[in-house]
Design an enzyme around this catalytic site. Structure first.
Site, PDB file in Angstrom:
ATOM      1  N   HIS A   9       0.808  -1.220   0.000  1.00  0.00           N
ATOM      2  CA  HIS A   9       0.000   0.000   0.000  1.00  0.00           C
ATOM      3  C   HIS A   9       0.849   1.283   0.000  1.00  0.00           C
ATOM      4  CE1 HIS A   9       0.891  -1.041   4.173  1.00  0.00           C
ATOM      5  NE2 HIS A   9       0.839   0.260   4.419  1.00  0.00           N
ATOM      6  N   CYS A  65       7.957  -0.719  -1.689  1.00  0.00           N
ATOM      7  CA  CYS A  65       7.170  -0.482  -0.484  1.00  0.00           C
ATOM      8  C   CYS A  65       7.564   0.910   0.007  1.00  0.00           C
ATOM      9  CB  CYS A  65       7.365  -1.570   0.576  1.00  0.00           C
ATOM     10  SG  CYS A  65       9.003  -1.735   1.296  1.00  0.00           S
ATOM     11  N   GLY A  66       7.196   1.253   1.211  1.00  0.00           N
ATOM     12  CA  GLY A  66       7.522   2.587   1.708  1.00  0.00           C
ATOM     13  C   GLY A  66       9.014   2.854   1.731  1.00  0.00           C
ATOM     14  N   GLY A  68      11.390   0.158   0.826  1.00  0.00           N
ATOM     15  CA  GLY A  68      12.066  -0.806  -0.036  1.00  0.00           C
ATOM     16  C   GLY A  68      12.738  -1.926   0.741  1.00  0.00           C
ATOM     17  N   ILE A  69      12.877  -1.753   2.031  1.00  0.00           N
ATOM     18  CA  ILE A  69      13.608  -2.726   2.848  1.00  0.00           C
ATOM     19  C   ILE A  69      12.844  -4.045   2.959  1.00  0.00           C
ATOM     20  CG2 ILE A  69      14.552  -3.206   5.133  1.00  0.00           C
ATOM     21  CD1 ILE A  69      14.992  -0.113   5.373  1.00  0.00           C
ATOM     22  N   GLY A  70      11.588  -3.985   3.354  1.00  0.00           N
ATOM     23  CA  GLY A  70      10.814  -5.203   3.555  1.00  0.00           C
ATOM     24  C   GLY A  70      10.679  -6.033   2.293  1.00  0.00           C
ATOM     25  N   HIS A  98      28.095  -5.806 -11.322  1.00  0.00           N
ATOM     26  CA  HIS A  98      28.873  -6.667 -10.432  1.00  0.00           C
ATOM     27  C   HIS A  98      28.098  -7.855  -9.899  1.00  0.00           C
ATOM     28  CE1 HIS A  98      31.854  -3.223  -9.280  1.00  0.00           C
ATOM     29  NE2 HIS A  98      31.705  -3.360 -10.592  1.00  0.00           N
ATOM     30  N   ARG A 133      35.847 -12.546 -11.948  1.00  0.00           N
ATOM     31  CA  ARG A 133      35.747 -12.344 -10.497  1.00  0.00           C
ATOM     32  C   ARG A 133      34.313 -12.120 -10.056  1.00  0.00           C
ATOM     33  NH1 ARG A 133      36.684  -6.308  -8.879  1.00  0.00           N
ATOM     34  NH2 ARG A 133      36.507  -5.374 -10.921  1.00  0.00           N
TER      35      ARG A 133
END
Length: 147
Positions: A9, A65-66, A68-70, A98, A133
């Site tokens: 939301h 989300c608000g 972005g973390i969750g 990368h 790498r």
């Protein structure tokens, strides 16, 4: 390119802006919700989007989300997903060059609409460098998932 998109939301407005931009660019969009500003749980939507990328239904995924973390935490629980939380274009570019990030997470409450569009464009248009790498490191991440 087939792109999955999902939000809770707290990011419905920016999801719609991104969908419109990507459609104009000719991408095929699969929307995993939500479509309402009524309170809901971000894992329900981010997981569906991440599953679609892991299963090859979509080539890439974008979750919002608000903060972005969750949604980034949720997406990264799915085997095969490398979801990068980005709030500026340098991280978006590096996540592709990368890390070959196949999902992008952003927070509507932390980034303006124009910056978010720039981040999406950089992320979508930056190829993986395919250097030995970086490939070795991605393979190590995949091995961790298997353990």
């Amino acid at each position: 390119m087939k792109i999955g998109i999902a939000c809770d939301h707290g990011a419905v407005e920016f999801k719609e802006i991104i969908k419109a931009m990507l459609s104009e660019q000719g991408h095929e969009i699969n929307d995993y919700g939500t479509n309402s500003s009524e309170s809901c749980d971000y894992p329900d939507f981010a997981y569906q989007c991440a599953q679609s990328v892991a299963q090859g239904i979509n080539e890439r995924g974008i979750v919002l989300c608000g903060s972005g973390i969750g949604v980034s935490i949720t997406a990264n629980k799915v085997k095969g997903i490398r979801c990068a939380l980005c709030s500026e274009t340098t991280s978006a570019r590096l996540s592709r060059e990368h890390n070959d990030a196949n999902m992008l997470a952003m927070g509507q409450r932390l980034i303006g609409a124009e910056a978010m569009k720039d981040i999406v464009n950089v992320w979508l248009n930056t190829p993986f460098s395919q250097s030995k790498r970086h490939q070795r490191r991605i393979e190590k991440i995949a091995a961790i998932e298997e353990s």
